[in-house]
Scaffold this motif. Structure first.
Motif, short mmCIF file in Angstrom:
data_model
loop_
_atom_site.label_atom_id
_atom_site.label_comp_id
_atom_site.label_asym_id
_atom_site.label_seq_id
_atom_site.Cartn_x
_atom_site.Cartn_y
_atom_site.Cartn_z
N HIS A 139 67.40 54.89 51.74
CA HIS A 139 66.61 53.69 51.51
C HIS A 139 67.33 52.95 50.28
O HIS A 139 67.16 51.47 50.38
CB HIS A 139 65.37 53.92 51.02
CG HIS A 139 64.31 54.41 52.14
ND1 HIS A 139 63.18 55.17 51.83
CD2 HIS A 139 64.39 54.35 53.34
CE1 HIS A 139 62.49 55.28 53.06
NE2 HIS A 139 63.27 54.70 53.91
N ALA B 199 65.06 56.18 59.89
CA ALA B 199 63.96 56.20 60.91
C ALA B 199 63.79 57.62 61.55
O ALA B 199 62.70 58.08 61.63
CB ALA B 199 64.06 55.27 62.14
N CYS C 46 57.40 46.92 61.65
CA CYS C 46 58.75 46.05 61.70
C CYS C 46 59.38 46.19 62.98
O CYS C 46 59.84 45.08 63.62
CB CYS C 46 59.47 46.47 60.70
SG CYS C 46 61.13 45.86 60.58
N THR C 47 59.68 47.21 63.53
CA THR C 47 60.37 47.53 64.61
C THR C 47 59.46 47.04 66.02
O THR C 47 59.94 46.53 66.90
CB THR C 47 60.76 48.93 64.95
OG1 THR C 47 59.54 49.91 64.77
CG2 THR C 47 61.73 49.39 64.04
N CYS D 206 58.64 49.79 53.80
CA CYS D 206 58.95 51.00 53.87
C CYS D 206 60.09 51.66 53.04
O CYS D 206 59.81 52.83 52.84
CB CYS D 206 59.70 51.03 55.48
SG CYS D 206 60.29 52.81 56.15
N ALA E 286 59.86 46.24 56.60
CA ALA E 286 61.08 47.29 56.39
C ALA E 286 61.34 47.50 54.69
O ALA E 286 61.38 48.63 54.39
CB ALA E 286 62.53 46.42 56.97
N ASN F 267 63.63 52.60 68.12
CA ASN F 267 63.08 52.58 67.13
C ASN F 267 61.48 52.86 67.29
O ASN F 267 60.63 53.85 66.88
CB ASN F 267 63.25 51.53 66.11
CG ASN F 267 64.38 51.96 65.15
OD1 ASN F 267 63.97 52.53 63.97
ND2 ASN F 267 65.76 51.83 65.48
N TRP G 13 57.47 50.29 58.67
CA TRP G 13 58.65 50.67 59.43
C TRP G 13 58.19 50.29 60.95
O TRP G 13 58.90 49.70 61.69
CB TRP G 13 59.29 51.93 59.25
CG TRP G 13 60.79 51.82 60.18
CD1 TRP G 13 61.00 52.51 60.97
CD2 TRP G 13 61.73 50.90 60.12
NE1 TRP G 13 62.21 52.40 61.80
CE2 TRP G 13 62.72 51.20 60.87
CE3 TRP G 13 62.17 49.97 59.16
CZ2 TRP G 13 63.89 50.65 61.29
CZ3 TRP G 13 63.33 49.46 59.42
CH2 TRP G 13 63.98 49.50 60.27
N ASN H 111 59.50 56.11 66.60
CA ASN H 111 58.09 56.03 65.67
C ASN H 111 56.88 56.38 66.70
O ASN H 111 56.07 56.91 65.65
CB ASN H 111 58.11 54.51 65.27
CG ASN H 111 59.31 54.00 64.49
OD1 ASN H 111 59.99 54.80 63.80
ND2 ASN H 111 59.14 52.58 64.42
#
Length: 310
Positions: free
Chosen positions: A56, A96, A223-224, A254, A251, A173, A220, A177
């Motif tokens: 991060h 991720a 986002c994806t 996250c 993002a 992703n 996240w 997720n």
């Protein structure tokens, strides 16, 4: 889209990047410092969390040059942009899968307790980080193979990647997720069925991860999912770029949230944080406050579940 709208949007995104960097870097660096300074906070789980914090930190730092480009309006070609942020893409991919590994870690604690106790911290951490680094390395390598010289409006991961690789990145992703979420829901059901029969330390860790996963879903995951959804509904050109780029808010959320979730859910981290910053008068006054001892102590799993200290 209109030039004025695009300019306002660029300034807005750049401001988000700067603000989230301030809070995100502070939180992630503090987590690493606390883990290093406080042996009681070290465990297999915390080492995986440290890997997430390092990822991060890189993600946040690599967003800053993008903020400069947004403020100045400079545009780059993909064969310049992608190599410049390839390290960022590596860590954005890794983080991720590391989130998934944190849930897998809880799965191992619950169902493979003997193995968890016997394996040493270094070997376990290396094992859990193999999949994140393999996935990240594969995505970056494919990005270099497919790289072209197309002009990109924003120098960020979904746009700097070739559209074919970007599609793979976003879809994989979403899949990762979804697995993370499903595995966590499965563990919640198991915990609910076992009730008080489950170890108290594991229940406390579960409560902390519950908040992390909820935030993860609304950061996240959003986002994806958003990046992939805008392509799926047929958006193209500058309109697609506009909506995909604004997913950076989720993002950034996250990248920023884990340490603050830890402070909220763990009295041990709150106490350690206040002790580390007690040289500041404003922080010193917090000592002895009741909120330092409230809620679950997520890190107690360290002393009872880990037989192999650092």
């Amino acid at each position: 889209m209109g030039t004025v709208v695009e300019m306002i949007n660029q300034i807005f995104i750049a401001t988000e990047i700067v603000l989230f960097n301030v809070f995100g870097l502070f939180g992630n660096i503090n987590f690493l410092c606390l883990t290093y300074a406080k042996p009681a906070l070290r465990s297999k789980s915390s080492y995986i969390q440290c890997a997430l914090s390092v990822s991060h930190i890189f993600c946040l730092l690599f967003e800053l040059p993008n903020a400069v480009l947004l403020f100045t309006g400079i545009q780059l070609r993909r064969n310049v942009c992608f190599p410049a942020i390839s390290i960022y893409i590596f860590f954005i991919c890794a983080q991720a899968v590391i989130m998934l590994m944190l849930v897998v870690d809880l799965f191992v604690i619950v169902f493979f307790t003997t193995f968890y106790r016997r394996i040493d911290n270094l070997s376990y951490t290396f094992l859990m980080l193999t999949a994140p680094f393999f996935y990240a390395g594969f995505t970056v390598a494919w990005g270099f193979v497919m790289m072209d010289n197309e002009l990109v409006i924003f120098c960020n991961p979904p746009i700097s990647l070739h559209p074919i690789v970007s599609r793979w990145w976003s879809m994989s992703n979403v899949a990762l997720n979804s697995v993370t979420l499903c595995l966590f829901l499965f563990l919640m059901i198991i915990f609910h069925c076992k009730g008080k029969k489950q170890k108290s330390d594991t229940r406390k860790l579960m409560k902390r991860l519950k908040v992390s996963v909820v935030v993860f879903v609304f950061s996240w995951y959003m986002c994806t999912l958003g990046v992939d959804m805008f392509v799926a509904i047929g958006l193209t050109g500058s309109v697609l770029v506009f909506f995909q780029s604004n997913m950076v808010f989720f993002a950034l959320l996250c990248y920023t949230q884990p340490f603050y979730v830890m402070l909220w859910r763990s009295s041990e981290y709150r106490t350690a944080f206040v002790e580390m910053w007690s040289f500041l008068n404003c922080v010193k006054k917090l000592k002895g406050k009741g909120w330092l001892e409230r809620t679950t102590r997520a890190t107690t799993v360290v002393s009872t579940m880990d037989s192999s200290k650092q």
